[in-house]
Motif scaffolding. Structure first.
Motif, PDB file in Angstrom:
ATOM      1  N   LYS A 235     -65.592   4.931 -80.866  1.00 19.82           N
ATOM      2  CA  LYS A 235     -66.649   6.228 -80.631  1.00 19.82           C
ATOM      3  C   LYS A 235     -67.881   5.390 -80.609  1.00 19.82           C
ATOM      4  O   LYS A 235     -68.748   6.306 -80.413  1.00 19.82           O
ATOM      5  N   LEU A 236     -68.158   4.162 -80.522  1.00 20.04           N
ATOM      6  CA  LEU A 236     -69.470   3.653 -80.509  1.00 20.04           C
ATOM      7  C   LEU A 236     -70.105   3.897 -79.495  1.00 20.04           C
ATOM      8  O   LEU A 236     -70.024   3.625 -78.286  1.00 20.04           O
ATOM      9  N   GLU A 237     -71.535   4.579 -79.791  1.00 22.45           N
ATOM     10  CA  GLU A 237     -72.468   4.681 -78.653  1.00 22.45           C
ATOM     11  C   GLU A 237     -73.634   4.043 -78.734  1.00 22.45           C
ATOM     12  O   GLU A 237     -74.220   3.862 -77.485  1.00 22.45           O
ATOM     13  N   THR A 238     -74.113   3.709 -79.782  1.00 25.22           N
ATOM     14  CA  THR A 238     -75.216   2.909 -80.060  1.00 25.22           C
ATOM     15  C   THR A 238     -74.937   1.550 -80.900  1.00 25.22           C
ATOM     16  O   THR A 238     -74.499   1.611 -81.841  1.00 25.22           O
ATOM     17  N   LEU A 239     -75.464   0.359 -80.204  1.00 19.82           N
ATOM     18  CA  LEU A 239     -75.267  -0.897 -80.902  1.00 19.82           C
ATOM     19  C   LEU A 239     -76.525  -1.665 -80.588  1.00 19.82           C
ATOM     20  O   LEU A 239     -76.970  -2.190 -79.656  1.00 19.82           O
ATOM     21  N   THR A 240     -77.413  -1.869 -81.633  1.00 20.71           N
ATOM     22  CA  THR A 240     -78.724  -2.572 -81.567  1.00 20.71           C
ATOM     23  C   THR A 240     -78.239  -3.923 -82.339  1.00 20.71           C
ATOM     24  O   THR A 240     -78.233  -3.808 -83.525  1.00 20.71           O
ATOM     25  N   LEU A 241     -78.454  -5.098 -81.815  1.00 19.86           N
ATOM     26  CA  LEU A 241     -78.235  -6.442 -82.262  1.00 19.86           C
ATOM     27  C   LEU A 241     -79.231  -7.358 -81.985  1.00 19.86           C
ATOM     28  O   LEU A 241     -79.115  -8.566 -82.214  1.00 19.86           O
ATOM     29  N   SER A 242     -80.389  -6.868 -81.393  1.00 22.78           N
ATOM     30  CA  SER A 242     -81.395  -7.901 -81.125  1.00 22.78           C
ATOM     31  C   SER A 242     -82.203  -8.465 -82.393  1.00 22.78           C
ATOM     32  O   SER A 242     -81.985  -7.855 -83.307  1.00 22.78           O
ATOM     33  N   ARG A 243     -82.822  -9.344 -82.038  1.00 28.27           N
ATOM     34  CA  ARG A 243     -83.774 -10.094 -83.002  1.00 28.27           C
ATOM     35  C   ARG A 243     -83.045 -10.393 -84.104  1.00 28.27           C
ATOM     36  O   ARG A 243     -83.253 -10.496 -85.397  1.00 28.27           O
ATOM     37  N   ASN A 244     -82.078 -11.316 -83.792  1.00 24.24           N
ATOM     38  CA  ASN A 244     -81.180 -11.886 -84.987  1.00 24.24           C
ATOM     39  C   ASN A 244     -80.814 -13.389 -84.420  1.00 24.24           C
ATOM     40  O   ASN A 244     -81.531 -13.984 -83.720  1.00 24.24           O
ATOM     41  N   PRO A 251     -70.415 -10.483 -75.136  1.00 21.90           N
ATOM     42  CA  PRO A 251     -69.290  -9.839 -75.543  1.00 21.90           C
ATOM     43  C   PRO A 251     -68.245  -9.264 -74.485  1.00 21.90           C
ATOM     44  O   PRO A 251     -68.875  -8.322 -73.708  1.00 21.90           O
ATOM     45  N   GLU A 252     -66.920  -9.242 -74.378  1.00 23.95           N
ATOM     46  CA  GLU A 252     -66.174  -8.705 -73.369  1.00 23.95           C
ATOM     47  C   GLU A 252     -65.671  -7.456 -74.212  1.00 23.95           C
ATOM     48  O   GLU A 252     -65.182  -7.593 -75.316  1.00 23.95           O
ATOM     49  N   PRO A 253     -65.612  -6.176 -73.523  1.00 29.41           N
ATOM     50  CA  PRO A 253     -64.915  -5.199 -74.162  1.00 29.41           C
ATOM     51  C   PRO A 253     -63.451  -5.427 -74.238  1.00 29.41           C
ATOM     52  O   PRO A 253     -62.869  -6.059 -73.316  1.00 29.41           O
ATOM     53  N   PRO A 254     -62.852  -4.564 -75.108  1.00 32.63           N
ATOM     54  CA  PRO A 254     -61.296  -4.638 -75.041  1.00 32.63           C
ATOM     55  C   PRO A 254     -60.473  -4.616 -73.520  1.00 32.63           C
ATOM     56  O   PRO A 254     -61.044  -3.427 -73.187  1.00 32.63           O
ATOM     57  N   PHE A 255     -59.796  -5.120 -73.456  1.00 33.84           N
ATOM     58  CA  PHE A 255     -59.156  -4.927 -71.936  1.00 33.84           C
ATOM     59  C   PHE A 255     -58.586  -3.533 -71.704  1.00 33.84           C
ATOM     60  O   PHE A 255     -58.045  -3.054 -72.593  1.00 33.84           O
ATOM     61  N   GLY A 256     -58.924  -2.929 -70.854  1.00 36.39           N
ATOM     62  CA  GLY A 256     -58.379  -1.470 -70.370  1.00 36.39           C
ATOM     63  C   GLY A 256     -59.069  -0.432 -71.224  1.00 36.39           C
ATOM     64  O   GLY A 256     -58.647   0.728 -70.770  1.00 36.39           O
ATOM     65  N   GLN A 257     -59.953  -0.676 -71.949  1.00 32.17           N
ATOM     66  CA  GLN A 257     -60.542   0.248 -72.823  1.00 32.17           C
ATOM     67  C   GLN A 257     -61.917   0.763 -72.177  1.00 32.17           C
ATOM     68  O   GLN A 257     -62.838   0.008 -72.166  1.00 32.17           O
ATOM     69  N   MET A 258     -62.032   2.096 -71.980  1.00 38.55           N
ATOM     70  CA  MET A 258     -63.521   2.402 -71.698  1.00 38.55           C
ATOM     71  C   MET A 258     -64.291   2.724 -72.885  1.00 38.55           C
ATOM     72  O   MET A 258     -63.899   3.348 -73.854  1.00 38.55           O
ATOM     73  N   PHE A 259     -65.445   2.044 -73.079  1.00 40.05           N
ATOM     74  CA  PHE A 259     -66.276   2.228 -74.092  1.00 40.05           C
ATOM     75  C   PHE A 259     -67.217   3.348 -73.833  1.00 40.05           C
ATOM     76  O   PHE A 259     -67.995   3.580 -72.975  1.00 40.05           O
ATOM     77  N   PRO A 260     -67.635   4.210 -75.004  1.00 43.65           N
ATOM     78  CA  PRO A 260     -68.559   5.451 -74.754  1.00 43.65           C
ATOM     79  C   PRO A 260     -70.024   4.810 -74.970  1.00 43.65           C
ATOM     80  O   PRO A 260     -71.015   5.496 -74.992  1.00 43.65           O
ATOM     81  N   LEU A 261     -70.279   3.556 -74.952  1.00 45.13           N
ATOM     82  CA  LEU A 261     -71.538   2.852 -75.408  1.00 45.13           C
ATOM     83  C   LEU A 261     -72.722   3.309 -74.570  1.00 45.13           C
ATOM     84  O   LEU A 261     -72.532   3.409 -73.108  1.00 45.13           O
ATOM     85  N   GLN A 262     -73.799   3.761 -75.104  1.00 46.42           N
ATOM     86  CA  GLN A 262     -74.665   4.259 -74.302  1.00 46.42           C
ATOM     87  C   GLN A 262     -76.160   3.272 -74.461  1.00 46.42           C
ATOM     88  O   GLN A 262     -76.869   3.440 -73.535  1.00 46.42           O
TER      89      GLN A 262
END
Length: 552
Positions: A235-244, A251-262
């Motif tokens: 269900k992940l919509e927001t992922l902020t990993l900047s400034r690390n 990264p590659e998303p899992p095969f065949g899976q649509m991500f709701p990432l916004q």
């Protein structure tokens, strides 16, 4: 992240060289980019969606209860009293009613209709010492926000991750250290915000967090690679990993899976490099992407899948090749409001001749930034005089004059036009007079080969005196004299030898005691044997001294 975080752009500075970085206009540009990121980081939490699965959702986001609603259990009162004592409550900025009467009336405490404490919000309140584990005894707690209390620089209590009812946790900007646990029992977590701390180690997988929707971990010291494959974040919509300090490939998303990432922020991870994966086309809901150090060509087929994209930034990398026509000529991207491919190695025309007719900008387009590339050809009319608010095309190889077929009615939104450090020539366009430029705040034409300021521009320069904070005309070979109506802060300068005076009189140019240098653009410049005093963005090897046979 503070204003001092202009250091975030050091990679860009290194890429374009110290000469560019030393120029005041470019330092201002970096400063603005850093400030824009500060604002985006600060404002992001307010835009996040609220939990949909909580039975306490209504009460959680209602206004705090201030009326007397009866007492809560003595154990909760005792827990909150200890929390007050442990975190220096006497020195909080606000502690209304704390330790007096019903805790449901205390500042920052929200109770539900059953008189249970479900929310604690004490952000920016000068809390000190560590986050006390005693809070875990409030088993009904759903929302905890202790953010922006930088005087609690300790580890996050392990017990906090065991709170099964906790859905929202914000401990950003608290100077917290240590590593995050690899497994947690707080399976109902919807939002975790840990921005701006000192957290280290590998990124957590937290496969038990099936409801996790927003994970903000930017501004820490996490290391290692990113793997969507190991996450249970369907269900992940927001992922902020900047400034690390993350590394490896994107990264590659899992095969065949649509991500709701916004929202996906990966910028300022110096060792996170590589091409944009083709599998990112499955991020079909993506609205906001900001990455750096991408390689290869612009991933056109991937971008065209992002119908909802509004903020697209792929900067400070090694993107090569031309700019695809689809970027400006495709109705798929009509929601786009910000586009930046700054500091890459893109070449060719920004918009090819064959694409000029279809090129168009949305009427509420905010920023177009293709600065610091190897783009050449003429400036595209649809960008420089479109509906765009801010245009950054500096430090490229654009040539020729400004387009003269501009529809000035579309310039009403223009706030910034920055084209310094190109090889533009001719006159400053007279259509600025008829255009509605009352919103213009910065006009950057420096380090080019403009040679004329037409008298028709008097009204334009008179108007911008009242509202423009930046007018950059320096390092152009303007004809003498500079008109009196040009504001002094524009820093326009001229020479007795500039284009228009002796440009075609080569004999006189190279033998004149005032001048002496003739260049490929037919400019005559003052100088001595060791070089002209100002080369106006031309290479030294292309200027000739004292030999008419080598001049035009």
């Amino acid at each position: 992240m503070t204003i001092g975080s202009v250091l975030v752009c050091l990679v860009a500075v290194a890429a374009v060289g110290n000469a560019l970085a030393s120029k005041p206009y470019y330092r201002d540009y970096l400063h603005k980019r850093a400030n824009d990121r500060v604002e985006r980081i600060k404002n992001l939490p307010a835009t996040l969606s609220k939990p949909l699965h909580s039975k306490l959702n209504f009460e959680l986001y209602a206004e705090p209860v201030n009326e007397e609603v009866g007492g809560v259990k003595d154990v909760v009162t005792d827990v909150l009293t200890k929390f007050f004592q442990y975190t220096g409550g006497d020195y909080w900025y606000r502690s209304d009613f704390w330790t007096l009467g019903d805790p449901c009336t205390w500042y920052g405490i929200t109770c539900n209709s059953d008189k249970e404490v479900i929310k604690i919000d004490l952000h920016s309140n000068n809390l000190t010492s560590m986050v006390p584990s005693v809070l875990t005894n409030i088993t009904t707690l759903v929302h905890l926000d202790l953010s922006h209390n930088s005087r609690i620089p300790y580890d996050i209590p392990t017990e906090l991750w065991e709170m099964e009812n906790l859905e929202y946790l914000d401990l950003s900007y608290c100077a917290l250290g240590s590593e995050l646990p690899t497994k947690i029992a707080a399976s109902n977590l919807h939002t975790v915000i840990l921005t701006g701390n000192r957290l280290t180690g590998l990124l957590p997988s937290w496969t038990s967090c099936r409801n996790l929707t927003h994970l903000l971990l930017d501004g820490n010291a996490f290391s290692g690679s990113i793997s969507f494959q190991s996450y249970g974040f369907s269900k992940l919509e927001t992922l902020t990993l900047s400034r690390n300090k993350l590394s490896g490939s994107f990264p590659e998303p899992p095969f065949g899976q649509m991500f709701p990432l916004q929202v996906l922020w990966l910028y300022e991870n110096a060792d996170l490099v590589g091409p944009i994966p083709s599998s990112w086309e499955r991020f079909s809901a993506l609205k906001d992407l900001e990455v750096e150090h991408a390689q290869g060509a612009i991933p056109t087929s991937v971008i065209m899948k992002w119908e909802n994209i509004s903020h697209l930034s792929i900067t400070n990398g090694e993107l090569t090749g031309p700019v695809p026509a689809e970027i400006f000529c495709n109705s798929t991207l009509r929601k786009l409001r910000y586009i930046s491919f700054a500091v890459n190695s893109l070449d060719g025309a920004l918009i090819s001749d064959s694409s000029q007719s279809c090129c168009g900008m949305p009427e509420d387009m905010d920023i177009v930034d293709f600065s610091s590339n190897y783009l050449n050809g003429i400036l595209p009319t649809c960008v420089t005089t479109g509906y765009v608010k801010e245009v950054y095309l500096h430090n490229n190889y654009f040539v020729g004059a400004f387009p003269y077929d501009a529809d000035t009615s579309r310039m009403k939104n223009l706030r910034v036009l920055q084209v310094c450090d190109n090889t533009l020539s001719g006159s400053i366009p007279s259509y600025f007079v008829s255009a509605d430029t009352t919103g213009l705040r910065q006009l950057g034409l420096c380090y080019n080969q403009f040679n004329n300021i037409d008298d028709q521009l008097k009204d334009f320069f008179t108007r911008i005196k009242d509202y423009a904070t930046g007018c950059l005309l320096d390092h152009n070979p303007f004809n003498c004299p500079i008109p009196d109506f040009v504001p002094s802060y524009c820093s326009a300068a001229c020479s007795n030898c500039n284009t228009g005076d002796r440009s075609y009189l080569c004999d006189e140019c190279v033998t004149n005691s005032q001048c002496g240098w003739c260049g490929e653009t037919n400019n005559c410049l003052e100088g001595e044997y060791n070089g002209p005093r100002d080369e106006y963005h031309c290479e030294h090897s292309k200027w000739v001294y004292g030999n008419p046979q080598q001049c035009f």
